[in-house]
Write an enzyme that holds these catalytic residues in place. Structure first.
Site, mmCIF file in Angstrom:
data_model
loop_
_atom_site.group_PDB
_atom_site.id
_atom_site.type_symbol
_atom_site.label_atom_id
_atom_site.label_comp_id
_atom_site.label_asym_id
_atom_site.label_seq_id
_atom_site.Cartn_x
_atom_site.Cartn_y
_atom_site.Cartn_z
ATOM 1 N N LYS A 125 -45.285 -138.481 -63.553
ATOM 2 C CA LYS A 125 -44.063 -138.277 -64.323
ATOM 3 C C LYS A 125 -43.884 -136.806 -64.670
ATOM 4 O O LYS A 125 -42.755 -136.286 -64.633
ATOM 5 C CB LYS A 125 -44.102 -139.141 -65.597
ATOM 6 N N SER A 169 -41.355 -148.802 -69.882
ATOM 7 C CA SER A 169 -41.485 -147.408 -70.343
ATOM 8 C C SER A 169 -40.147 -146.694 -70.571
ATOM 9 O O SER A 169 -40.114 -145.566 -71.042
ATOM 10 C CB SER A 169 -42.345 -146.612 -69.371
ATOM 11 N N THR A 220 -56.545 -140.336 -46.407
ATOM 12 C CA THR A 220 -57.287 -140.597 -45.176
ATOM 13 C C THR A 220 -57.950 -139.324 -44.657
ATOM 14 O O THR A 220 -59.111 -139.340 -44.261
ATOM 15 C CB THR A 220 -56.337 -141.155 -44.098
ATOM 16 N N GLY A 235 -49.298 -140.012 -47.982
ATOM 17 C CA GLY A 235 -49.196 -138.622 -47.547
ATOM 18 C C GLY A 235 -49.862 -137.617 -48.454
ATOM 19 O O GLY A 235 -49.666 -136.425 -48.295
#
Ligand code: ADP
EC number: 3.4.21.53
Length: 994
Positions: free
Chosen positions: A938, A895, A524, A520
């Site tokens: 992040k 992480s 495309t 999203g």
């Protein structure tokens, strides 16, 4: 006898002659019953007799049995063949060849002329009959001399068949002496001569008709006598016309001696049939058999039918000997066999000989019948086939499907390639020509034909050398890209670079761009927009789950239903050789059981190889170097390495709230509004409402969900406007009244179910006037934070932040998923305390790497604690539990290392970490901090959770610096390479304040 009569009657059912029954028995046994009146021409008193020897047309008169019609084929000289010769007009030669013919009936021109003259002679011949006979016929006029008195006769040679009593035969006499003698004898009222068949020439084996002709004319005197058969026929000279003499057979003769040589005159004995018993059963039976055979032949031969009918109707005296003569005369026996019959005086034997000949004739006619039938069948079968084919063609033409028409097909293919023949590569042109030639040679119904036709169809329809004009205008391209998408500057910049290079070089080269990012984010749709900016055709195909190499490389033509690969299909559908091809979901490429789709895709994408891309179906190389490939992927790691190697990866991390607001305002709202047919002045969505929508409903990285929600809002607004009666003067789409009602009802129900309406819409229930008053008030629909829930329901995310502020033992970490970044908490708590009980339990669906991270964190935390507070025995004596919430979601990765340590230390020191702090980083056993991935995601996730301070590994400083300013804005970011610094940042807040 009665039986015989019946047979004959059956042969001629129309009108049996009255003379037949009483004239049947020969009056004088043993003597040839030649009824002279039967041969009379032109007798006014007996018109039926005339008919016997004359027919209506001259051409039909020749029922000849001559081998001359087919020289040298005497064995098959059947009446059927003669009938054929009649039809084909061969008989027109009869005048010149007449000398060799025996006439059963005769009426050619010369005969007709001679008929009157012959009448007298005929009358003379009649006197041959006995007295009783003479009495019975009024036409008989006795004259002299009588035939039996002719004991010395002129010997005339006949070449091809003996003359049978009762039959006509024209001959040609070349010798003037003989001719003079014949005329002389006619004048002397003795119109008789002897007709004798010529024997074969012993010196030559050929007995061809021309030889015979020569022999007859050259032979004289003794030589001629030697060559004549002894037995012949007494012939009445019916007429003489020039050198043509017409003879009528009377009775059998035998030569006894020569009288004079020139012309050859001989003494003769008159031969009589041996006496026989009329009631002899064998004779009767044989004659019946002759008749029945005759009947069989009659069934198939109409010519014979004519013969028999005429004969039986007009020959009054029908005797056994005459039957035998008749049979022998009309059947196609050769001259030797015929002569044999003539020489035979025993009636029974003669009948037998005739029967043999007739049986042979019947066999021949049977064969002829089968031949005719077979040929007829063949012809009719072929005609039928031809007719059906013609009909089929006509139908196809009518329907416009002339697919079978080879030439039409070839024309079609040629028409396709002709306009840009010079652009088609030579090797392709050669294959096309070869296939066109092959097409002409193949049977249209064969499967090979179809294969070739389809192949040619593909070969000729591809856009060989047909490129769309590219746009090299950077400004215009930028405009187009900005029109369609907000942000995405990396991608846009890359496309502009591409255009700039194209502009400088004059041509553009195909490249592979890979857009990676969560769903999203516009991967495309930017592809489509790039195609528009470059003025290239756009083609998209998804390779998600693709496992069949043939999808990319095509099938070999030998397979049934073979098809070319996706790339060739793409070129066909776009019609240009330089489209932009978007290969979607390249990271989800399947694994083929036979062949690896990734390797096939490599051949397609690799700029080194794709100038000569070989599709299995097409079997000729095509140039894909001008094609611009754009791939999309969610996770780069999943792309096969060789493919990734050749790509230029541009990652789209996702959008922060600020960006989402822009996208929603400038793009999504506009399209949604347009789609719902709402004017901008009819709606106002406040900033706070949009922000709330993004924060509380659509937190994911992409904007697809946001788009859905906005569409939902606008649909509801549309309904509301319609309910209020705000309808445009000319509705864009005319909605059926009933349909609108149904939709309205449905929407009312859904609103009741899901939305708690604080103030129900008044329009539906209020009186009309009031509604109109209110119309103005609701003309502009306002949406703000307070009524947002009415449109999109209750918030999905209450808060990602579950602690405000974080308690002891809880620290916020930052995570990365394929859906974008997110925050996560690490919680620790003490389970049990006691001497030596120190250990760690881990929960929260953690992967192996994360479990190890937890162990490492436990060790490192204990070490740090030892350094900072050596007397603190917390880790040695506490049984701890570490949990990562959202236990339903599997998590893994190193992480969270530093977050875990911080959480454990916080618990040990019983001190919460600094407010609004989030951190990420892998930790080694010695406390070094290693870099992590997904810095942008992040950061965005941290912003979303109102984090103020972020700790990143030092090695990630560069990644962070590259981020857009609006993402970095207002964040306190620290980069660390050792855990000590994190300790200070997390727990040193009170010191800083001091
Ligand atoms: P993806 O392929 O990455 O899953 P799409 O290309 O299908 O996502 O995008 C989903 C929707 O979001 C599209 O309708 C697109 O127009 C819209 N969209 C995404 N990014 C942007 C952007 N930066 N500006 C405007 N619209 C965007």
């Amino acid at each position: 006898m009665k039986g015989f009569e019946t047979h004959l009657l059956r042969l001629q059912p129309s009108s049996p002659p009255p003379s037949l029954s009483n004239g049947f028995l020969p009056q004088r046994q043993g003597v040839t019953n030649l009824k002279v009146p039967n041969f009379r021409l032109r007798s006014p008193s007996s018109p039926s007799m005339l008919k016997l020897f004359s027919s209506s047309t001259a051409s039909r008169a020749h029922h000849h049995l001559s081998p001359a019609i087919r020289p040298g084929a005497s064995s098959v000289e059947s009446p059927f063949f003669k009938a054929l010769s009649h039809l084909t007009g061969l008989n027109r030669r009869s005048t010149s060849l007449g000398g060799r013919r025996v006439f059963f009936c005769s009426d050619n021109a010369s005969d007709a002329a001679a008929a009157a003259a012959a009448e007298a002679e005929a009358k003379a011949a009649e006197s041959d009959s006995d007295g009783a006979d003479a009495k019975s016929s009024s036409a008989i006029v006795p004259t002299n001399p009588r035939p039996e008195d002719c004991l010395t006769v002129l010997a005339l040679p006949v070449a091809h068949r003996p003359l049978f009593p009762g039959f006509y035969m024209p001959i040609y006499v070349k010798d003037p002496k003989v001719l003079a003698a014949l005329q002389e004898s006619r004048r002397r009222q003795a119109p008789y001569a002897g007709a004798f068949l010529l024997k074969d020439d012993p010196s030559t084996d050929s007995s061809s008709s021309t030889d015979m002709e020569k022999n007859i004319n050259e032979l004289k005197g003794k030589d001629l006598l030697k060559r004549l058969h002894e037995v012949g026929t007494l012939a009445q000279i019916s007429s003489i016309q020039g050198d043509q003499v017409i003879l009528v057979g009377h009775r059998r003769l035998r030569i006894t001696e020569m009288v004079s040589e020139e012309p050859l005159t001989v003494k003769v004995d008159h031969l009589k049939d041996k006496p026989f018993d009329m009631d002899d059963d064998v004779i009767k039976a044989t004659s019946f058999e002759v008749i029945s055979t005759l009947r069989d032949v009659l069934k198939t031969s109409s010519l014979w039918r004519d013969h028999v009918q005429t004969y039986t109707q007009h020959i009054g005296e029908f005797t056994y000997p005459r039957l035998a003569d008749f049979g022998a005369a009309i059947c196609g026996a050769n001259r030797h066999q015929a002569q044999e019959v003539l020489e035979e005086l025993d009636v029974h034997k003669r009948l037998r000989l005739t029967l043999e000949l007739m049986k042979k004739e019947r066999e021949i006619s049977k064969i002829q019948e089968t031949i005719a039938k077979a040929i007829e069948e063949k012809i009719s079968g072929e005609q039928r086939r031809y007719l059906l084919n013609e009909q089929l063609k006509a139908i196809k033409k009518e329907l416009g499907v002339e697919t079978d028409d080879k030439s039409a097909l070839s024309e079609k293919f040629k028409e396709r390639i002709d306009p840009n023949k010079e652009k088609i590569p030579a090797h392709v042109l050669q294959v096309i020509e070869e296939e066109l030639t092959k097409l002409q040679l193949l049977e249209a119904s064969s499967s090979e034909f179809n294969v070739t036709r389809n192949y040619l169809d593909w070969l000729t329809i591809l856009p060989w050398g047909n490129y769309s004009d590219e746009n090299f205008d950077v400004v215009r391209a930028q405009q187009i890209l900005d029109e369609d998408h907000y942000g995405l500057s990396d991608v846009k910049e890359r496309i502009l670079e591409f255009i700039a290079v194209g502009r400088l070089r004059g041509t553009s080269q195909g490249k592979i761009i890979c857009l990676s990012g969560p769903p999203g984010v516009g991967k495309t749709s930017i592809g489509r927009s790039i195609a528009r900016a470059l003025n290239r055709k756009f083609f998209r195909f998804s390779v998600g789950g693709l496992a069949d190499v043939a999808e990319i490389k095509g099938h070999r033509r030998t397979y049934v239903g073979a098809m070319p690969g996706k790339m060739v299909q793409c070129l066909k559908s776009v019609g240009t050789a330089n489209p932009l091809v978007l290969i979607d979901e390249i990271d989800k490429l399947g694994r083929g059981h036979a062949g690896d789709p990734a390797s096939a895709l490599l051949e397609l994408l690799d700029p080194e190889q794709n100038a000569n891309f070989l599709d299995h179906y097409l079997d000729v190389t095509i140039d894909l170097s001008k094609v611009l490939f754009v791939c999309t992927a969610n996770v780069i790691d999943m792309i096969p390495n060789p493919l990734l190697d050749r790509m230029e990866v541009i990652s789209i991390a996702g959008y922060i709230t600020d960006e989402k607001v822009h996208i929603a305002r400038d793009y999504l709202e506009k399209t949604a509004r347009g789609d719902c047919g709402i004017k901008p002045e009819q709606v106002e969505v406040s900033d706070a409402a949009l922000l709330s929508l993004i924060e509380n409903y659509c937190r994911e990285a992409g904007v697809r969900n946001l788009q859905k929600q906005i569409e939902k809002i606008y649909r509801k607004i549309a309904l509301k406007l319609v309910r209020e009666g705000v309808v445009p003067e000319e509705p864009a789409v005319a909605v059926d009244a009933e349909e609108a009602e149904i939709v309205t009802k449905l929407d009312v129900e859904s609103t009741e179910n899901h939305v708690v309406e604080e103030s129900p819409a008044p329009a539906a229930k209020e009186p009309k006037e009031e509604a109109q008053n209110e119309k103005k008030a609701v003309e502009k629909v306002m949406i703000d934070e307070s009524n947002l829930a009415d449109y999109v329901g209750k918030p999905v995310f209450h808060a990602e932040k579950i602690y405000e502020p974080t308690p002891v033992g809880v620290v916020m970490g930052l995570a990365w998923t394929s859906m974008g970044g997110s925050t996560l908490y690490i919680e620790t708590t003490v389970v049990e305390e006691g001497e030596g009980k120190g250990c760690l339990n881990v929960t929260g669906q953690l992967g192996d790497v994360m479990k190890e991270s937890a162990q490492i964190a436990h060790t490192v935390a204990r070490k740090i604690m030892l350094e900072k507070e050596p007397e603190n025995q917390f880790f040695a004596n506490s049984k701890l539990h570490l949990h990562v919430p959202a236990g339903a979601t599997p998590k893994d990765g190193p992480s969270a290392g530093c977050t875990m340590i911080t959480s454990l230390l916080s618990l040990a020191m019983k001190k919460p970490v600094q407010k609004d702090l989030a951190m990420t980083g892998e930790v080694t056993l010695t406390g070094r901090i290693l870099p992590i991935g997904g810095v942008k995601e992040k950061t965005i996730a941290a912003r979303r959770s109102q984090v103020k301070t972020i700790i990143f590994p030092e090695a990630n400083r560069r990644d962070f610096d590259e981020l857009a300013e609006n993402v970095k804005e207002g964040l306190d970011v620290h980069f660390v390479d050792d855990y000590g610094k994190i300790f200070d940042l997390a727990f040193g807040y009170d010191k800083q304040q001091d």
